[in-house]
Design a protein around this motif. Structure first.
Motif, PDB file in Angstrom:
ATOM      1  N   GLY A  81      -4.786 -14.730  -1.316  1.00  0.00           N
ATOM      2  CA  GLY A  81      -5.090 -13.643  -0.399  1.00  0.00           C
ATOM      3  C   GLY A  81      -6.579 -13.474  -0.169  1.00  0.00           C
ATOM      4  N   GLU A  82      -7.380 -14.037  -1.074  1.00  0.00           N
ATOM      5  CA  GLU A  82      -8.832 -13.960  -0.943  1.00  0.00           C
ATOM      6  C   GLU A  82      -9.503 -15.323  -1.042  1.00  0.00           C
ATOM      7  OE1 GLU A  82     -10.643 -11.112  -3.500  1.00  0.00           O
ATOM      8  OE2 GLU A  82      -9.144  -9.575  -3.059  1.00  0.00           O
ATOM      9  N   GLN A  83      -8.963 -16.180  -1.891  1.00  0.00           N
ATOM     10  CA  GLN A  83      -9.574 -17.491  -2.099  1.00  0.00           C
ATOM     11  C   GLN A  83      -8.537 -18.496  -2.582  1.00  0.00           C
ATOM     12  OE1 GLN A  83     -12.578 -17.040  -5.093  1.00  0.00           O
ATOM     13  NE2 GLN A  83     -11.139 -16.509  -6.694  1.00  0.00           N
ATOM     14  N   TRP A  84      -8.898 -19.770  -2.501  1.00  0.00           N
ATOM     15  CA  TRP A  84      -8.026 -20.835  -2.990  1.00  0.00           C
ATOM     16  C   TRP A  84      -8.225 -20.982  -4.496  1.00  0.00           C
ATOM     17  CZ3 TRP A  84      -4.235 -22.693  -0.180  1.00  0.00           C
ATOM     18  CH2 TRP A  84      -4.322 -22.623   1.206  1.00  0.00           C
ATOM     19  N   GLU A  85      -7.119 -21.010  -5.249  1.00  0.00           N
ATOM     20  CA  GLU A  85      -7.132 -21.163  -6.703  1.00  0.00           C
ATOM     21  C   GLU A  85      -6.534 -22.511  -7.067  1.00  0.00           C
ATOM     22  OE1 GLU A  85      -8.333 -19.015  -8.974  1.00  0.00           O
ATOM     23  OE2 GLU A  85      -8.895 -17.544  -7.439  1.00  0.00           O
ATOM     24  N   ASP A  86      -7.199 -23.253  -7.933  1.00  0.00           N
ATOM     25  CA  ASP A  86      -6.698 -24.546  -8.395  1.00  0.00           C
ATOM     26  C   ASP A  86      -5.538 -24.296  -9.352  1.00  0.00           C
ATOM     27  OD1 ASP A  86      -6.154 -27.012  -9.546  1.00  0.00           O
ATOM     28  OD2 ASP A  86      -8.253 -27.509  -9.888  1.00  0.00           O
ATOM     29  N   ILE A  87      -4.356 -24.795  -9.003  1.00  0.00           N
ATOM     30  CA  ILE A  87      -3.171 -24.655  -9.867  1.00  0.00           C
ATOM     31  C   ILE A  87      -2.536 -26.013 -10.129  1.00  0.00           C
ATOM     32  CG2 ILE A  87      -2.698 -22.264  -9.172  1.00  0.00           C
ATOM     33  CD1 ILE A  87      -0.364 -23.505  -7.448  1.00  0.00           C
ATOM     34  N   THR A  88      -3.351 -27.064 -10.097  1.00  0.00           N
ATOM     35  CA  THR A  88      -2.835 -28.410 -10.316  1.00  0.00           C
ATOM     36  C   THR A  88      -1.994 -28.401 -11.594  1.00  0.00           C
ATOM     37  OG1 THR A  88      -4.828 -29.269  -9.266  1.00  0.00           O
ATOM     38  CG2 THR A  88      -3.476 -30.841 -10.502  1.00  0.00           C
ATOM     39  N   LEU A 120       8.068 -21.548  -7.711  1.00  0.00           N
ATOM     40  CA  LEU A 120       6.751 -21.263  -7.161  1.00  0.00           C
ATOM     41  C   LEU A 120       6.775 -19.901  -6.487  1.00  0.00           C
ATOM     42  CD1 LEU A 120       5.982 -24.657  -5.416  1.00  0.00           C
ATOM     43  CD2 LEU A 120       4.856 -23.762  -7.451  1.00  0.00           C
ATOM     44  N   ALA A 121       5.662 -19.227  -6.483  1.00  0.00           N
ATOM     45  CA  ALA A 121       5.552 -17.964  -5.750  1.00  0.00           C
ATOM     46  C   ALA A 121       5.489 -18.278  -4.262  1.00  0.00           C
ATOM     47  CB  ALA A 121       4.298 -17.224  -6.190  1.00  0.00           C
ATOM     48  N   PRO A 122       6.136 -17.482  -3.434  1.00  0.00           N
ATOM     49  CA  PRO A 122       5.990 -17.686  -1.993  1.00  0.00           C
ATOM     50  C   PRO A 122       4.520 -17.540  -1.603  1.00  0.00           C
ATOM     51  CG  PRO A 122       7.800 -16.185  -2.462  1.00  0.00           C
ATOM     52  CD  PRO A 122       7.055 -16.388  -3.751  1.00  0.00           C
ATOM     53  N   GLY A 123       4.096 -18.324  -0.619  1.00  0.00           N
ATOM     54  CA  GLY A 123       2.716 -18.219  -0.154  1.00  0.00           C
ATOM     55  C   GLY A 123       2.198 -19.523   0.416  1.00  0.00           C
ATOM     56  N   ASP A 124       0.898 -19.565   0.623  1.00  0.00           N
ATOM     57  CA  ASP A 124       0.226 -20.716   1.216  1.00  0.00           C
ATOM     58  C   ASP A 124      -0.378 -21.601   0.133  1.00  0.00           C
ATOM     59  OD1 ASP A 124       0.770 -19.822   3.834  1.00  0.00           O
ATOM     60  OD2 ASP A 124      -0.962 -18.481   3.756  1.00  0.00           O
ATOM     61  N   TYR A 125      -0.158 -22.897   0.259  1.00  0.00           N
ATOM     62  CA  TYR A 125      -0.627 -23.887  -0.702  1.00  0.00           C
ATOM     63  C   TYR A 125      -1.281 -25.033   0.061  1.00  0.00           C
ATOM     64  CZ  TYR A 125       2.458 -21.633  -4.130  1.00  0.00           C
ATOM     65  OH  TYR A 125       3.070 -20.738  -4.970  1.00  0.00           O
ATOM     66  N   ARG A 126      -1.997 -25.875  -0.679  1.00  0.00           N
ATOM     67  CA  ARG A 126      -2.519 -27.099  -0.082  1.00  0.00           C
ATOM     68  C   ARG A 126      -2.764 -28.135  -1.165  1.00  0.00           C
ATOM     69  NH1 ARG A 126      -8.613 -25.299   1.856  1.00  0.00           N
ATOM     70  NH2 ARG A 126      -9.525 -25.110  -0.216  1.00  0.00           N
ATOM     71  N   ILE A 127      -2.576 -29.385  -0.771  1.00  0.00           N
ATOM     72  CA  ILE A 127      -2.896 -30.524  -1.621  1.00  0.00           C
ATOM     73  C   ILE A 127      -4.163 -31.142  -1.056  1.00  0.00           C
ATOM     74  CG2 ILE A 127      -2.211 -32.881  -2.221  1.00  0.00           C
ATOM     75  CD1 ILE A 127       0.664 -31.860  -2.388  1.00  0.00           C
ATOM     76  N   ILE A 128      -5.089 -31.488  -1.949  1.00  0.00           N
ATOM     77  CA  ILE A 128      -6.336 -32.121  -1.534  1.00  0.00           C
ATOM     78  C   ILE A 128      -6.448 -33.470  -2.229  1.00  0.00           C
ATOM     79  CG2 ILE A 128      -8.847 -31.943  -1.483  1.00  0.00           C
ATOM     80  CD1 ILE A 128      -8.473 -28.879  -1.667  1.00  0.00           C
ATOM     81  N   LYS A 129      -6.679 -34.515  -1.435  1.00  0.00           N
ATOM     82  CA  LYS A 129      -6.895 -35.863  -1.961  1.00  0.00           C
ATOM     83  C   LYS A 129      -8.217 -36.383  -1.401  1.00  0.00           C
ATOM     84  CE  LYS A 129      -3.749 -38.956  -2.620  1.00  0.00           C
ATOM     85  NZ  LYS A 129      -3.750 -39.043  -4.067  1.00  0.00           N
ATOM     86  N   ILE A 130      -8.882 -37.186  -2.201  1.00  0.00           N
ATOM     87  CA  ILE A 130     -10.145 -37.784  -1.788  1.00  0.00           C
ATOM     88  C   ILE A 130      -9.929 -39.279  -1.558  1.00  0.00           C
ATOM     89  CG2 ILE A 130     -12.550 -38.242  -2.412  1.00  0.00           C
ATOM     90  CD1 ILE A 130     -11.968 -35.281  -2.041  1.00  0.00           C
ATOM     91  N   PHE A 131     -10.355 -39.741  -0.389  1.00  0.00           N
ATOM     92  CA  PHE A 131     -10.327 -41.165  -0.053  1.00  0.00           C
ATOM     93  C   PHE A 131     -11.734 -41.592   0.327  1.00  0.00           C
ATOM     94  CE2 PHE A 131      -6.012 -39.778   0.742  1.00  0.00           C
ATOM     95  CZ  PHE A 131      -5.247 -40.824   0.265  1.00  0.00           C
ATOM     96  N   SER A 132     -11.942 -42.884   0.419  1.00  0.00           N
ATOM     97  CA  SER A 132     -13.199 -43.395   0.958  1.00  0.00           C
ATOM     98  C   SER A 132     -12.870 -44.439   2.013  1.00  0.00           C
ATOM     99  CB  SER A 132     -14.085 -43.982  -0.142  1.00  0.00           C
ATOM    100  OG  SER A 132     -13.487 -45.125  -0.703  1.00  0.00           O
ATOM    101  N   ILE A 133     -13.766 -44.549   2.977  1.00  0.00           N
ATOM    102  CA  ILE A 133     -13.616 -45.530   4.044  1.00  0.00           C
ATOM    103  C   ILE A 133     -15.012 -46.048   4.360  1.00  0.00           C
ATOM    104  CG2 ILE A 133     -13.778 -43.862   5.940  1.00  0.00           C
ATOM    105  CD1 ILE A 133     -11.501 -45.526   7.315  1.00  0.00           C
TER     106      ILE A 133
END
Length: 157
Positions: A84-91, A123-136
């Motif tokens: 609701g305020e910031q993204w929290e790492d829950i990996t 999981l709690a209902p809400g907004d999530y995101r997965i972040i992956k790092i690639f290189s090109i």
């Protein structure tokens, strides 16, 4: 075509939030965000953008649209929840397979990442995101980091 190479990889932290002019986080931005690389090189196809609270994983395909450069990335990822305020790492865990994926020009690879740790009921209902790092690599052979952000929503079933 995809080549898989086993390597020792170091986990990379990802920092920052995407906010709109009103200061609110905007998870509806492009699925792919990057650092100094045009978005046109990478495409992400998300199997489901809305899942139930009992979902165990998220599946998406990363496509390399670059004409001549390989896209390279490892198995590690970050899972974040918007509180609701910031993204929290829950990996769910810090252990990962030490493998690198090389996606050749025109190729793709499907990833499935765990979003619910072992023993967690839901999981709690809400907004999530997965972040992956690639290189090109660019035309000069210099590698650029690319941050791929895959947003999704968890809803009560």
């Amino acid at each position: 075509m995809i080549k898989i190479i086993v390597l020792l990889l170091l986990a990379t932290g990802v920092y920052g939030n995407d906010t709109d002019e009103g200061g609110e986080v905007n998870i509806e931005d492009d699925v792919v965000e990057d650092i100094d690389v045009d978005n046109e090189y990478i495409e992400v196809e998300l199997e489901e953008s809305v899942v139930g609270t009992d979902a165990e994983g998220i599946t998406f395909t990363v496509i390399n649209n670059h004409e001549s450069s390989n896209l390279q990335g490892g198995a590690p990822y970050t899972l974040e929840y918007y509180d609701g305020e910031q993204w929290e790492d829950i990996t769910p865990f810090d252990v990962f397979v030490m493998i690198a994926y090389i996606i050749e020009p025109g190729g793709s690879h499907e990833f499935t990442h765990i979003i619910r740790g072992e023993g967690e009921a839901s999981l709690a209902p809400g907004d999530y995101r997965i972040i992956k790092i690639f290189s090109i690599a660019d035309e000069n052979g210099e590698s650029e980091s690319v941050e791929v952000i895959v947003p999704f929503e968890v809803v009560t079933e």
